[in-house]
Design an enzyme around this catalytic site. Structure first.
Site, PDB file in Angstrom:
ATOM      1  N   GLY A   1     -53.121   2.472  25.932  1.00 32.09           N
ATOM      2  CA  GLY A   1     -51.891   1.956  25.683  1.00 32.09           C
ATOM      3  C   GLY A   1     -51.122   2.799  25.007  1.00 32.09           C
ATOM      4  N   GLN A   2     -49.636   2.632  25.189  1.00 33.32           N
ATOM      5  CA  GLN A   2     -48.778   3.483  24.537  1.00 33.32           C
ATOM      6  C   GLN A   2     -48.724   2.990  23.050  1.00 33.32           C
ATOM      7  OE1 GLN A   2     -46.930   5.882  26.025  1.00 33.32           O
ATOM      8  NE2 GLN A   2     -45.871   6.160  23.959  1.00 33.32           N
TER       9      GLN A   2
ATOM     10  N   SER B   1     -52.380  -6.738  18.355  1.00 29.46           N
ATOM     11  CA  SER B   1     -53.405  -5.826  17.691  1.00 29.46           C
ATOM     12  C   SER B   1     -54.716  -6.560  17.469  1.00 29.46           C
ATOM     13  CB  SER B   1     -52.856  -5.012  16.811  1.00 29.46           C
ATOM     14  OG  SER B   1     -53.861  -4.622  15.978  1.00 29.46           O
TER      15      SER B   1
ATOM     16  N   HIS C   1     -54.890  -5.819  26.061  1.00 27.34           N
ATOM     17  CA  HIS C   1     -56.230  -5.275  26.711  1.00 27.34           C
ATOM     18  C   HIS C   1     -55.924  -5.551  28.149  1.00 27.34           C
ATOM     19  CE1 HIS C   1     -57.885  -5.178  22.503  1.00 27.34           C
ATOM     20  NE2 HIS C   1     -57.810  -3.987  23.123  1.00 27.34           N
TER      21      HIS C   1
ATOM     22  N   ASP D   1     -50.880   3.154  20.626  1.00 31.77           N
ATOM     23  CA  ASP D   1     -51.506   4.246  20.147  1.00 31.77           C
ATOM     24  C   ASP D   1     -50.983   5.466  20.736  1.00 31.77           C
ATOM     25  OD1 ASP D   1     -53.865   2.676  18.462  1.00 31.77           O
ATOM     26  OD2 ASP D   1     -53.813   1.797  20.480  1.00 31.77           O
TER      27      ASP D   1
ATOM     28  N   ALA E   1     -62.708  -7.359  20.668  1.00 34.90           N
ATOM     29  CA  ALA E   1     -61.771  -8.249  20.433  1.00 34.90           C
ATOM     30  C   ALA E   1     -60.366  -8.138  21.281  1.00 34.90           C
ATOM     31  CB  ALA E   1     -61.442  -7.953  18.898  1.00 34.90           C
TER      32      ALA E   1
HETATM   33  P1  AMP Z   1     -58.363  -0.762  20.870  1.00 34.52           P
HETATM   34  O1  AMP Z   1     -59.088  -1.814  21.483  1.00 34.52           O
HETATM   35  O2  AMP Z   1     -57.543  -1.191  19.703  1.00 34.52           O
HETATM   36  O3  AMP Z   1     -59.238   0.437  20.883  1.00 34.52           O
HETATM   37  O4  AMP Z   1     -57.483  -0.542  21.965  1.00 34.52           O
HETATM   38  C1  AMP Z   1     -58.044  -0.189  23.419  1.00 34.52           C
HETATM   39  C2  AMP Z   1     -56.875   0.146  24.328  1.00 34.52           C
HETATM   40  O5  AMP Z   1     -56.037  -1.021  24.330  1.00 34.52           O
HETATM   41  C3  AMP Z   1     -56.005   1.322  23.762  1.00 34.52           C
HETATM   42  O6  AMP Z   1     -55.535   2.199  24.824  1.00 34.52           O
HETATM   43  C4  AMP Z   1     -54.833   0.688  23.019  1.00 34.52           C
HETATM   44  O7  AMP Z   1     -53.637   1.462  22.913  1.00 34.52           O
HETATM   45  C5  AMP Z   1     -54.383  -0.312  23.975  1.00 34.52           C
HETATM   46  N1  AMP Z   1     -53.745  -1.463  23.190  1.00 34.52           N
HETATM   47  C6  AMP Z   1     -53.803  -1.993  21.960  1.00 34.52           C
HETATM   48  N2  AMP Z   1     -52.970  -2.867  21.724  1.00 34.52           N
HETATM   49  C7  AMP Z   1     -52.163  -3.012  22.974  1.00 34.52           C
HETATM   50  C8  AMP Z   1     -50.887  -3.626  23.110  1.00 34.52           C
HETATM   51  N3  AMP Z   1     -50.436  -4.547  22.108  1.00 34.52           N
HETATM   52  N4  AMP Z   1     -50.374  -3.281  24.349  1.00 34.52           N
HETATM   53  C9  AMP Z   1     -50.764  -2.658  25.219  1.00 34.52           C
HETATM   54  N5  AMP Z   1     -51.926  -1.899  24.808  1.00 34.52           N
HETATM   55  C10 AMP Z   1     -52.455  -2.038  23.772  1.00 34.52           C
END
Ligand code: AMP
EC number: 6.3.2.1
Length: 284
Positions: A153-154, A191, A43, A156, A38
């Site tokens: 990402g910061q 997100s 990302h 999380d 997603a």
């Molecule tokens: P996820 O797919 O939500 O598990 O996130 C994958 C990676 O993308 C993780 O390292 C997250 O911290 C990062 N991430 C999610 N949202 C953001 C954002 N708004 N800005 C930067 N990095 C993000």
């Protein structure tokens, strides 16, 4: 772009792209961006940073059942695989690793990573077992993809701090890079879960980033907490899980006279959607 769904596919992809130890002289380096798909602009920014840090970029797409609690949104988590592939292609990704749950967790699996005490505070208090699940899948991805660098990402922040902890504690040969949070123009942190929000929910959700902004304008811990809290209290449709001001490495609350870096982190539910956000600030 090579799409692999198992270990053999990854070995072949590494060979094809000339990455790592077995390759001819001048072997390339690999950066991994782990995701649950997603994909959005956040990302994309991770992929761009990864491209600066290594010769090739791998993106993993895996909705990890281990990091979802029984009452959480695993089954309805957005899955947009074809669109994700398009984004990866457009960003110059060399390898997409998209394993099945069976590939990652064959029957008989026993051993996982324990996040330790840090895994049961702050985010871990509200999502028991979540950080164990994150660390287990991240270590497995590291072992499968064998990247030189991994970008997280910061957004999380506790996850990033725990991955740094795991890499140090278990001597994992990967360089961890943190990337800044990408936001909408009005402040909302991007997100994958934002797509659950109705227009009204989305307005309510803005209180999270607004609280962090108000908190960041202060320089003493007590005032930071108070300023952020006032914004959240003024939004009755928001169900707050936590608002904390913590040490960036340990995620323990900082004292009232703390000087130096701290993370102001918030988690709240808007309708049935749970959102997290944070900001790093310098106190004193
Ligand atoms: P996820 O797919 O939500 O598990 O996130 C994958 C990676 O993308 C993780 O390292 C997250 O911290 C990062 N991430 C999610 N949202 C953001 C954002 N708004 N800005 C930067 N990095 C993000």
């Amino acid at each position: 772009m090579i799409v692999a769904d198992d270990h053999a596919g990854l070995v072949k992809a590494r060979e094809t792209l000339g990455i790592g130890a077995g390759a001819l002289s001048g072997a390339g380096t690999l950066a991994l961006v782990p995701t649950m798909g997603a994909l959005h602009e956040g990302h994309r920014s991770l992929v761009r940073l990864a491209r600066e840090r290594a010769d090739q970029v791998a993106v993993s797409i895996f909705v990890n059942p281990l990091q979802f609690g029984p009452a959480e949104d695993f089954s309805r988590y957005p899955r947009t695989f074809e669109a994700d592939l398009e984004i990866c292609r457009a960003e110059g990704v060399g390898i997409v690793f998209a394993p099945s749950a069976e590939e990652m967790y064959p029957p008989g699996r026993q051993v996982g990573v324990s996040a330790g005490a840090m895994g049961s505070i702050v985010e871990g208090e509200f999502r028991p077992g979540h950080l164990d699940g994150v660390l287990t899948v991240v270590l497995k991805l590291f072992n499968l993809v064998r990247p030189d660098v991994a970008v997280f990402g910061q957004k999380d922040a506790q996850q990033l701090a725990m991955i740094r902890r795991m890499v140090a504690d278990l001597n994992v040969p990967v360089t961890v890079v943190g990337a800044p949070t990408v936001r909408e123009p009005d402040g909302l942190a991007l997100s994958s879960r934002n797509r659950y929000l109705s227009p009204r929910d989305r307005q309510v959700a803005l209180a999270l980033s607004r609280a962090l902004t108000e908190g960041s304008a202060e320089h003493a811990a007590t005032r930071v907490r108070r300023a952020a809290r006032a914004v959240l209290d003024a939004e009755p449709s928001l169900a707050l899980d936590y608002l904390v001001l913590v040490d960036p490495a340990t995620f323990t609350e900082v004292g009232d006279d703390h000087a130096g870096e701290a993370i102001l982190a918030v988690a709240a539910r808007v309708g049935s959607t749970r959102l997290i956000d944070n900001v790093t600030l310098t106190l004193g």
